[in-house]
Design a protein around this motif. Structure first.
Motif, PDB file in Angstrom:
ATOM      1  N   ASN A 145       0.768  -0.937  -0.235  1.00 35.65           N
ATOM      2  CA  ASN A 145      -0.332   0.025  -0.173  1.00 35.65           C
ATOM      3  C   ASN A 145       0.650   1.542   0.085  1.00 35.65           C
ATOM      4  OD1 ASN A 145      -2.424   2.032   0.807  1.00 35.65           O
ATOM      5  ND2 ASN A 145      -1.297   2.017   2.675  1.00 35.65           N
ATOM      6  N   ALA A 146       1.856   1.366   0.415  1.00 35.97           N
ATOM      7  CA  ALA A 146       3.017   2.383   0.263  1.00 35.97           C
ATOM      8  C   ALA A 146       3.486   2.977  -0.975  1.00 35.97           C
ATOM      9  CB  ALA A 146       4.133   1.644   1.194  1.00 35.97           C
ATOM     10  N   GLY A 147       3.239   4.146  -0.830  1.00 38.17           N
ATOM     11  CA  GLY A 147       3.359   4.730  -2.607  1.00 38.17           C
ATOM     12  C   GLY A 147       3.862   6.010  -1.943  1.00 38.17           C
ATOM     13  N   ALA A 148       4.689   7.003  -2.724  1.00 33.59           N
ATOM     14  CA  ALA A 148       6.108   8.571  -2.693  1.00 33.59           C
ATOM     15  C   ALA A 148       4.613   9.022  -3.566  1.00 33.59           C
ATOM     16  CB  ALA A 148       6.745   8.093  -3.002  1.00 33.59           C
ATOM     17  N   PHE A 149       4.639  10.504  -3.271  1.00 36.38           N
ATOM     18  CA  PHE A 149       3.733  10.638  -4.369  1.00 36.38           C
ATOM     19  C   PHE A 149       4.039  12.835  -4.529  1.00 36.38           C
ATOM     20  CE2 PHE A 149       0.435  14.013  -5.283  1.00 36.38           C
ATOM     21  CZ  PHE A 149      -0.626  13.826  -6.162  1.00 36.38           C
ATOM     22  N   ILE A 150       4.534  12.617  -6.190  1.00 30.67           N
ATOM     23  CA  ILE A 150       4.799  14.221  -6.368  1.00 30.67           C
ATOM     24  C   ILE A 150       3.141  14.437  -7.467  1.00 30.67           C
ATOM     25  CG2 ILE A 150       6.565  13.431  -8.436  1.00 30.67           C
ATOM     26  CD1 ILE A 150       8.268  15.608  -7.500  1.00 30.67           C
ATOM     27  N   ASN A 151       3.130  15.874  -7.079  1.00 30.63           N
ATOM     28  CA  ASN A 151       2.470  16.766  -7.677  1.00 30.63           C
ATOM     29  C   ASN A 151       3.168  17.695  -8.690  1.00 30.63           C
ATOM     30  OD1 ASN A 151       0.867  18.356  -9.941  1.00 30.63           O
ATOM     31  ND2 ASN A 151      -0.700  17.773  -7.324  1.00 30.63           N
ATOM     32  N   LYS A 152       4.093  17.763  -9.868  1.00 28.33           N
ATOM     33  CA  LYS A 152       5.306  18.796 -10.113  1.00 28.33           C
ATOM     34  C   LYS A 152       4.340  18.963 -11.806  1.00 28.33           C
ATOM     35  CE  LYS A 152       8.961  19.318  -8.395  1.00 28.33           C
ATOM     36  NZ  LYS A 152      10.205  19.486  -7.452  1.00 28.33           N
ATOM     37  N   PRO A 153       5.040  19.536 -12.705  1.00 31.39           N
ATOM     38  CA  PRO A 153       4.595  19.818 -13.655  1.00 31.39           C
ATOM     39  C   PRO A 153       6.240  19.237 -14.485  1.00 31.39           C
ATOM     40  CG  PRO A 153       5.008  21.966 -13.151  1.00 31.39           C
ATOM     41  CD  PRO A 153       4.762  21.227 -12.258  1.00 31.39           C
ATOM     42  N   PHE A 154       6.321  18.570 -16.004  1.00 30.38           N
ATOM     43  CA  PHE A 154       6.806  17.394 -16.053  1.00 30.38           C
ATOM     44  C   PHE A 154       8.319  17.956 -16.188  1.00 30.38           C
ATOM     45  CE2 PHE A 154       9.428  14.873 -19.736  1.00 30.38           C
ATOM     46  CZ  PHE A 154       9.397  13.661 -19.115  1.00 30.38           C
ATOM     47  N   GLU A 155       8.054  18.542 -16.651  1.00 27.02           N
ATOM     48  CA  GLU A 155      10.211  19.642 -17.023  1.00 27.02           C
ATOM     49  C   GLU A 155      10.532  20.281 -16.154  1.00 27.02           C
ATOM     50  OE1 GLU A 155       9.329  22.781 -19.922  1.00 27.02           O
ATOM     51  OE2 GLU A 155       8.789  21.434 -21.440  1.00 27.02           O
ATOM     52  N   GLU A 156       9.514  20.012 -14.968  1.00 29.99           N
ATOM     53  CA  GLU A 156       9.693  20.773 -13.287  1.00 29.99           C
ATOM     54  C   GLU A 156      10.666  19.127 -12.399  1.00 29.99           C
ATOM     55  OE1 GLU A 156       7.873  23.371 -11.118  1.00 29.99           O
ATOM     56  OE2 GLU A 156       7.617  24.717 -12.874  1.00 29.99           O
ATOM     57  N   ILE A 157      10.731  18.149 -12.971  1.00 25.14           N
ATOM     58  CA  ILE A 157      10.851  17.156 -12.060  1.00 25.14           C
ATOM     59  C   ILE A 157      12.475  16.247 -12.261  1.00 25.14           C
ATOM     60  CG2 ILE A 157      10.296  14.779 -11.438  1.00 25.14           C
ATOM     61  CD1 ILE A 157       7.165  15.120 -12.208  1.00 25.14           C
ATOM     62  N   THR A 158      12.408  16.463 -11.517  1.00 25.14           N
ATOM     63  CA  THR A 158      14.386  15.789 -11.629  1.00 25.14           C
ATOM     64  C   THR A 158      14.536  13.919 -11.418  1.00 25.14           C
ATOM     65  OG1 THR A 158      14.780  15.696  -8.692  1.00 25.14           O
ATOM     66  CG2 THR A 158      15.130  18.108  -9.931  1.00 25.14           C
ATOM     67  N   SER A 159      15.234  14.131 -12.491  1.00 20.60           N
ATOM     68  CA  SER A 159      15.513  12.487 -12.358  1.00 20.60           C
ATOM     69  C   SER A 159      15.871  12.359 -10.889  1.00 20.60           C
ATOM     70  CB  SER A 159      17.208  12.374 -12.835  1.00 20.60           C
ATOM     71  OG  SER A 159      18.261  13.022 -11.968  1.00 20.60           O
ATOM     72  N   VAL A 160      16.460  12.835 -10.176  1.00 20.52           N
ATOM     73  CA  VAL A 160      16.695  12.308  -8.902  1.00 20.52           C
ATOM     74  C   VAL A 160      15.029  12.115  -7.464  1.00 20.52           C
ATOM     75  CG1 VAL A 160      17.423  13.159  -6.175  1.00 20.52           C
ATOM     76  CG2 VAL A 160      18.889  12.826  -8.105  1.00 20.52           C
ATOM     77  N   GLU A 161      14.037  13.197  -7.953  1.00 20.09           N
ATOM     78  CA  GLU A 161      12.686  13.205  -7.666  1.00 20.09           C
ATOM     79  C   GLU A 161      12.200  11.820  -8.390  1.00 20.09           C
ATOM     80  OE1 GLU A 161      11.596  17.157  -6.910  1.00 20.09           O
ATOM     81  OE2 GLU A 161      11.510  17.100  -8.661  1.00 20.09           O
TER      82      GLU A 161
END
Length: 226
Positions: A79-95
């Motif tokens: 059930n565990a899940g990480a989440f990020i809501n960010k425009p694709f061009e702003e998401i880093t490869s690390v994220e």
């Protein structure tokens, strides 16, 4: 008494599932980076452990507990899940890597660790999202999250095929809108039709009985968009 392992138990649906399984008298291993919320409940037959799914030593500790205390796992709910809501061009490869590490690689790693404790009748339930289902409505900003959950769907289908003769069964639930902290972060101000407890009740029942009827199946658990 069945033995249940749940990840992502510090809040939301996972937290509610721990309480529901405990009410039924089952043994529960609750795994989350923050073990304190479940620990504070002081429930009988519930063990709360701090577990980062990306850390081998944490996975070994969970496996060691099962080996010494249980010997067998009847239900695993990833059930565990990480989440990020960010425009694709702003998401880093690390994220992207960190999110996939929890949402995909964490599911893989824990499942591999626990398979030796499972029987043919055991059931692995993976939690995905409607955003990961082909043809469903997609939302901007969720490229990392929804694509990772799509990977979980295909992984579930593949594992069900690989283990169909000896078990366990593998199924995946693609959840629609549920009023959780993650939903609020994705859709600020929007009201979901279901509470975390209501969805937890459905997942608990499915995890205990769904493998009688399904294996390798994606079930869309949603009455709304998102």
């Amino acid at each position: 008494m069945k033995n249940i392992v749940i990840t992502g138990t510090s809040r939301g649906i996972g937290f509610e599932m721990v309480k529901l399984f405990a009410e039924k008298g089952f043994s529960v291993l609750a795994l989350s980076r923050n073990e304190q919320p479940v620990e504070a409940l002081n429930l009988a037959h519930v063990k709360s452990m701090s577990c980062d799914l990306s850390k081998e030593e944490d996975l070994k500790a969970a496996s060691a507990y099962i080996s010494s205390e249980w010997k067998q796992v009847d239900v695993l709910i990833n059930n565990a899940g990480a989440f990020i809501n960010k425009p694709f061009e702003e998401i880093t490869s690390v994220e992207f890597q960190e999110l996939y590490s929890t949402n995909v690689l964490g599911v893989i790693a824990l499942t591999q660790k626990l398979l030796p404790f499972m029987k043919r009748e055991s059931h692995v339930v993976n939690i995905s999202t409607m955003g990961g289902v082909q043809g469903s409505v997609k939302f901007p900003g969720l490229s990392a999250y929804s694509s990772s959950k799509a990977a979980v769907i295909t992984l579930t289908e593949l594992l069900a095929e690989e283990y169909k003769e000896k078990g366990p069964a593998f199924n995946v639930l693609a959840l629609g809108a549920v009023q959780t902290e993650m939903f609020e972060a994705a859709f600020p101000g929007m009201q979901a039709p279901l509470s975390a407890k209501e969805m937890a009740e459905y997942i608990v029942d499915f995890s205990l009985n769904g493998n009688k009827y399904y294996n390798g199946k994606l079930l869309q658990v949603s009455n709304s968009t998102p």
